[in-house]
Design a protein around this motif. Structure first.
Motif, mmCIF file in Angstrom:
data_model
loop_
_atom_site.group_PDB
_atom_site.id
_atom_site.type_symbol
_atom_site.label_atom_id
_atom_site.label_comp_id
_atom_site.label_asym_id
_atom_site.label_seq_id
_atom_site.Cartn_x
_atom_site.Cartn_y
_atom_site.Cartn_z
ATOM 1 N N ILE A 107 -23.369 18.272 44.421
ATOM 2 C CA ILE A 107 -24.917 18.920 44.623
ATOM 3 C C ILE A 107 -24.935 20.308 43.951
ATOM 4 O O ILE A 107 -24.374 21.046 44.461
ATOM 5 C CB ILE A 107 -25.378 19.042 46.198
ATOM 6 N N GLY A 108 -25.736 20.539 42.807
ATOM 7 C CA GLY A 108 -25.602 21.590 42.222
ATOM 8 C C GLY A 108 -24.672 21.519 41.040
ATOM 9 O O GLY A 108 -23.426 21.416 40.960
ATOM 10 N N THR A 109 -25.311 21.605 39.588
ATOM 11 C CA THR A 109 -24.135 21.151 38.530
ATOM 12 C C THR A 109 -24.431 22.415 37.534
ATOM 13 O O THR A 109 -24.583 22.163 36.265
ATOM 14 C CB THR A 109 -24.942 19.768 37.880
ATOM 15 N N GLY A 110 -24.165 23.551 37.990
ATOM 16 C CA GLY A 110 -24.073 24.930 37.241
ATOM 17 C C GLY A 110 -22.511 24.852 36.994
ATOM 18 O O GLY A 110 -21.979 23.908 36.890
ATOM 19 N N GLY A 161 -20.438 23.351 39.849
ATOM 20 C CA GLY A 161 -20.582 21.806 39.847
ATOM 21 C C GLY A 161 -20.316 21.070 38.849
ATOM 22 O O GLY A 161 -19.857 19.908 39.050
ATOM 23 N N VAL A 170 -31.647 20.229 40.911
ATOM 24 C CA VAL A 170 -33.083 20.353 40.979
ATOM 25 C C VAL A 170 -33.432 20.646 39.426
ATOM 26 O O VAL A 170 -34.876 20.809 39.344
ATOM 27 C CB VAL A 170 -33.449 21.340 42.020
ATOM 28 N N ASP A 171 -32.601 21.028 38.621
ATOM 29 C CA ASP A 171 -32.968 21.419 37.144
ATOM 30 C C ASP A 171 -33.032 20.406 36.191
ATOM 31 O O ASP A 171 -32.044 19.957 35.781
ATOM 32 C CB ASP A 171 -32.165 22.541 36.639
ATOM 33 N N GLY A 218 -25.667 27.538 44.109
ATOM 34 C CA GLY A 218 -25.644 28.910 43.941
ATOM 35 C C GLY A 218 -25.746 29.706 45.205
ATOM 36 O O GLY A 218 -26.492 29.283 46.224
ATOM 37 N N THR A 219 -25.110 31.061 45.405
ATOM 38 C CA THR A 219 -25.428 31.640 46.499
ATOM 39 C C THR A 219 -25.666 33.276 45.896
ATOM 40 O O THR A 219 -24.736 34.247 45.998
ATOM 41 C CB THR A 219 -24.231 31.930 47.475
ATOM 42 N N ALA A 246 -29.573 22.411 50.450
ATOM 43 C CA ALA A 246 -28.809 21.319 49.872
ATOM 44 C C ALA A 246 -28.026 20.575 50.935
ATOM 45 O O ALA A 246 -28.051 19.423 51.104
ATOM 46 C CB ALA A 246 -27.807 21.629 48.834
ATOM 47 N N SER A 267 -19.448 26.166 47.787
ATOM 48 C CA SER A 267 -19.959 27.633 47.376
ATOM 49 C C SER A 267 -19.510 28.838 48.024
ATOM 50 O O SER A 267 -18.710 28.407 49.107
ATOM 51 C CB SER A 267 -21.367 27.522 47.609
ATOM 52 N N GLU A 286 -13.862 27.460 46.012
ATOM 53 C CA GLU A 286 -13.490 27.282 44.563
ATOM 54 C C GLU A 286 -12.798 28.573 44.038
ATOM 55 O O GLU A 286 -13.499 29.515 44.321
ATOM 56 C CB GLU A 286 -14.615 26.721 43.918
ATOM 57 N N LYS A 337 -11.728 33.168 50.112
ATOM 58 C CA LYS A 337 -12.356 33.247 48.712
ATOM 59 C C LYS A 337 -13.024 34.640 48.593
ATOM 60 O O LYS A 337 -12.985 35.398 47.629
ATOM 61 C CB LYS A 337 -13.583 32.179 48.565
ATOM 62 N N CYS A 358 -20.171 36.505 39.941
ATOM 63 C CA CYS A 358 -19.348 36.327 41.321
ATOM 64 C C CYS A 358 -19.044 37.715 41.856
ATOM 65 O O CYS A 358 -19.611 37.987 42.970
ATOM 66 C CB CYS A 358 -18.193 35.334 41.077
ATOM 67 N N LYS A 372 -21.789 40.248 43.287
ATOM 68 C CA LYS A 372 -22.709 39.831 44.444
ATOM 69 C C LYS A 372 -21.724 39.351 45.636
ATOM 70 O O LYS A 372 -22.148 39.334 46.713
ATOM 71 C CB LYS A 372 -23.506 38.413 44.014
ATOM 72 N N ARG A 376 -24.854 36.916 33.510
ATOM 73 C CA ARG A 376 -25.233 37.626 34.823
ATOM 74 C C ARG A 376 -24.462 38.815 35.402
ATOM 75 O O ARG A 376 -23.380 38.800 35.248
ATOM 76 C CB ARG A 376 -25.006 36.485 35.840
HETATM 77 P P1 NAD Z 1 -25.016 28.217 39.086
HETATM 78 O O1 NAD Z 1 -26.459 29.069 39.131
HETATM 79 O O2 NAD Z 1 -24.519 28.094 37.552
HETATM 80 O O3 NAD Z 1 -25.299 26.810 39.397
HETATM 81 C C1 NAD Z 1 -26.087 26.539 40.694
HETATM 82 C C2 NAD Z 1 -26.680 25.170 40.446
HETATM 83 O O4 NAD Z 1 -27.159 24.551 41.695
HETATM 84 C C3 NAD Z 1 -27.926 25.145 39.530
HETATM 85 O O5 NAD Z 1 -27.791 24.413 38.475
HETATM 86 C C4 NAD Z 1 -29.075 24.876 40.569
HETATM 87 O O6 NAD Z 1 -30.074 24.404 39.817
HETATM 88 C C5 NAD Z 1 -28.510 24.029 41.516
HETATM 89 N N1 NAD Z 1 -29.209 23.992 42.806
HETATM 90 C C6 NAD Z 1 -29.816 24.885 43.553
HETATM 91 N N2 NAD Z 1 -30.578 24.250 44.433
HETATM 92 C C7 NAD Z 1 -30.016 22.894 44.596
HETATM 93 C C8 NAD Z 1 -30.534 21.991 45.353
HETATM 94 N N3 NAD Z 1 -31.010 21.917 46.388
HETATM 95 N N4 NAD Z 1 -29.922 20.650 45.018
HETATM 96 C C9 NAD Z 1 -29.198 20.529 43.762
HETATM 97 N N5 NAD Z 1 -29.049 21.523 43.015
HETATM 98 C C10 NAD Z 1 -29.459 22.751 43.132
HETATM 99 O O7 NAD Z 1 -24.284 28.926 39.920
HETATM 100 P P2 NAD Z 1 -22.451 28.728 39.765
HETATM 101 O O8 NAD Z 1 -21.762 29.919 38.947
HETATM 102 O O9 NAD Z 1 -22.026 27.380 39.562
HETATM 103 O O10 NAD Z 1 -22.119 29.096 41.404
HETATM 104 C C11 NAD Z 1 -22.272 28.107 42.382
HETATM 105 C C12 NAD Z 1 -21.429 28.652 43.589
HETATM 106 O O11 NAD Z 1 -20.118 28.849 43.244
HETATM 107 C C13 NAD Z 1 -21.923 30.130 44.201
HETATM 108 O O12 NAD Z 1 -21.662 30.170 45.409
HETATM 109 C C14 NAD Z 1 -20.467 30.813 43.397
HETATM 110 O O13 NAD Z 1 -20.334 31.843 44.089
HETATM 111 C C15 NAD Z 1 -19.601 29.851 43.573
HETATM 112 N N6 NAD Z 1 -18.387 29.978 42.523
HETATM 113 C C16 NAD Z 1 -18.680 30.250 40.998
HETATM 114 C C17 NAD Z 1 -17.769 30.417 40.149
HETATM 115 C C18 NAD Z 1 -18.044 30.672 38.773
HETATM 116 O O14 NAD Z 1 -16.894 30.965 38.226
HETATM 117 N N7 NAD Z 1 -19.018 30.602 38.241
HETATM 118 C C19 NAD Z 1 -16.377 30.435 40.841
HETATM 119 C C20 NAD Z 1 -15.994 30.119 41.972
HETATM 120 C C21 NAD Z 1 -17.016 30.074 42.932
#
Ligand code: NAD
Length: 477
Positions: free
Chosen positions: A24-27, A30, A49-50, A103-104, A121, A139, A170, A226, A282, A285, A352
């Motif tokens: 859930i969440g493919t950033g 994900g 959701v995007d 995301g957080t 989520a 997250s 993660e 983490k 990361c 924040k 970011r």
């Molecule tokens: P991101 O913003 O790239 O991705 C988050 C995704 O979640 C977005 O695509 C958003 O549309 C989606 N989303 C939000 N609400 C949703 C819902 N209700 N249902 C489905 N999808 C939903 O963020 P990210 O960088 O992937 O980070 C996500 C989490 O992982 C954060 O807590 C971050 O701190 C942690 N994290 C990130 C990294 C990194 O390198 N980016 C590494 C370790 C941990």
């Protein structure tokens, strides 16, 4: 890689041969996790959701720069192991293990983490459960969040359905996300019953078989591992940046100093590069959320420490801005400034909280004509700061410049030929805010080099503390 394909009916969570995965969440997190799950052999479905993100991923296109990820996604969309949907109900109904990867971000007007996406989520997964399942939070969350989410799951999951929530933070690094996810340096999860432990071990059977250490612990410890890892890395960076200020005053070389420190195995050389400081989605924040949560819980030493780390880090941006103003003899108004780098670090297009973009924008707002180039982050930078001028190439960015600022340590600038660039600029002044360019070569090519914490070696002569000079203009080394 394939999964063990073993039965795990004994867990009581499912009776199928191997767990099916929803993400859930493919950033950044994900999308990489989903691709890695498919690579490990699991049927995986990514939910977001995007819709534009989903459409891109389903077409095998990754809407951000991450080496190796497009290939992995393309491979498994084609193999049928990986698919994407906006329909959470369908994803939950057709999966057994549900990874929460939303995301957080920092909450507006506060240092706290915005937990609304994680809450929403998790609640949605609970509400849509049609059969037993395991919810796995990935997250980054403040300590105590998972316990609250458990209460949400208990409240909103259908009666009679066996569901458990554990936390599995993660540690992937952007730019190395695929490698880090397929071959993590450790696996940490917290709060798992024996049944959930068996399921998550099955999911991670491939890295566990490679010898990846597993730390199975309680929920608060898993959450804090983490956050503490990021806080430690941030502290290390701010430590060397604080020392770099002292090096400038005392005429020492922070890079040589860091090399010498790094030989001590208790210290290590990584994350000891003095420069513009950390940014990204990361570290900033996460240390602020830690500050906020520690304050709520009365752990005031952590609050004070993180406050210092954050202040030193943000101060580095101001140091570079001041350095540019000083190099421009007091004002950057109408000066042509070439900025190399917008991404918060190399091998990503993530801007970011990027220190590079922050400095570029600040100089632009002071009236400089900023011409920016980044090998990967042009589109993301344009979206965040459309009023800067974006050059087609590094050469186009430096053409006629009064000053060049190196703000992200991309190989393109580290390996650039300083003589060719020298021929293009108006004035050969470079501020190496990442201490990454080969200074000797640049000085030989006629550049004046300024950097953070390297006054002595860049200037080629010891700087007298008594004289109080801090002139970084270099003509030899
Ligand atoms: P991101 O913003 O790239 O991705 C988050 C995704 O979640 C977005 O695509 C958003 O549309 C989606 N989303 C939000 N609400 C949703 C819902 N209700 N249902 C489905 N999808 C939903 O963020 P990210 O960088 O992937 O980070 C996500 C989490 O992982 C954060 O807590 C971050 O701190 C942690 N994290 C990130 C990294 C990194 O390198 N980016 C590494 C370790 C941990």
């Amino acid at each position: 890689m394939t999964n063990s394909n073993s039965e795990h009916a004994a867990t009581g969570l499912d009776t199928r041969p191997a767990p099916r995965i929803s993400v859930i969440g493919t950033g950044y997190l994900g999308a990489t996790h989903a691709a890695a799950m498919a690579e490990m052999g699991f049927d995986t479905i990514g939910v977001d959701v995007d819709p534009s993100k989903l459409a891109a991923l389903a077409a095998g296109e990754v809407p951000f720069y991450e080496p190796g990820l497009p290939e992995l996604i393309t491979k498994h969309v084609a193999s049928g192991k990986l698919r994407f949907t906006a329909d959470l109900a369908e994803a939950v109904a057709s999966s057994d293990v549900h990874f929460i990867c939303v995301g957080t971000p920092q909450r507006a007007g506060s240092h706290a983490a915005n937990l609304s996406y994680v809450e929403s989520a998790t609640r949605s997964v609970a509400e849509h459960l049609t059969h037993p399942g395991l919810i796995v939070g990935k997250s980054t969350v403040p300590v105590g969040t998972a316990a609250r989410l458990r209460a949400l799951v208990a409240e909103f999951s259908p009666a009679g359905i066996d569901v458990e929530l554990i936390w599995n933070p993660e540690f992937l690094r952007e730019g190395k996300a695929v490698e880090d996810t397929l071959h993590p340096d450790r696996l940490v999860w917290g709060g798992a019953s024996a049944a959930a432990d068996a399921v998550i071990r099955e999911v991670y059977a491939a890295p566990i078989a490679e010898g990846t250490p597993v730390i199975a612990t309680d929920l608060p410890t898993a959450e804090l591992v983490k956050v503490s890892a990021n806080a430690f890395l941030a502290t290390k960076i701010s430590f060397i940046n604080a020392i770099s200020e002292l090096c400038d005053i005392a005429g020492a070389d922070v890079t040589t100093l860091a090399d010498a420190l790094g030989h001590d195995v208790r210290i290590g050389r990584k994350f000891l590069n003095a420069g513009l400081g950390f940014g990204g989605g990361c570290l900033p924040k996460d240390i602020r959320a830690l500050m906020h949560r520690s304050s709520e819980l009365g752990a005031n030493r952590v609050v004070g420490l993180m406050q210092q780390v954050d202040e030193i880090n943000m101060g580095q941006r101001q140091r570079v801005i001041d350095m540019a103003i000083e190099a421009a003899q007091g004002s950057v108004l109408n000066r042509r400034i070439a900025v190399i780098g917008a991404a918060f670090k190399p091998l990503t297009d993530d801007v970011r909280d990027s220190p590079a973009l922050n400095v570029a924008a600040a100089l632009h707002l002071r009236g400089a004509q900023v011409s920016l180039w980044d090998p990967e982050a042009m589109e993301t930078a344009k979206r965040s700061f459309p009023t800067l001028t974006y050059a087609e190439s590094m050469e186009a960015a430096v053409e006629g410049a009064d000053m060049v600022l190196v703000l992200t340590e991309w190989d393109d600038i580290v390996q650039a030929d300083p003589s060719s660039l020298r021929a293009l600029v108006g004035r050969a002044i470079v501020i190496d805010a990442r201490n990454c360019i080969p200074v000797t070569d640049w000085v030989k090519a006629g550049w004046s080099v300024r950097s953070l914490g390297r006054t002595a070696s860049v200037a080629g002569a010891p700087v007298s503390i008594a004289a109080g000079t801090n002139d970084l203009m270099a003509t030899s080394r």
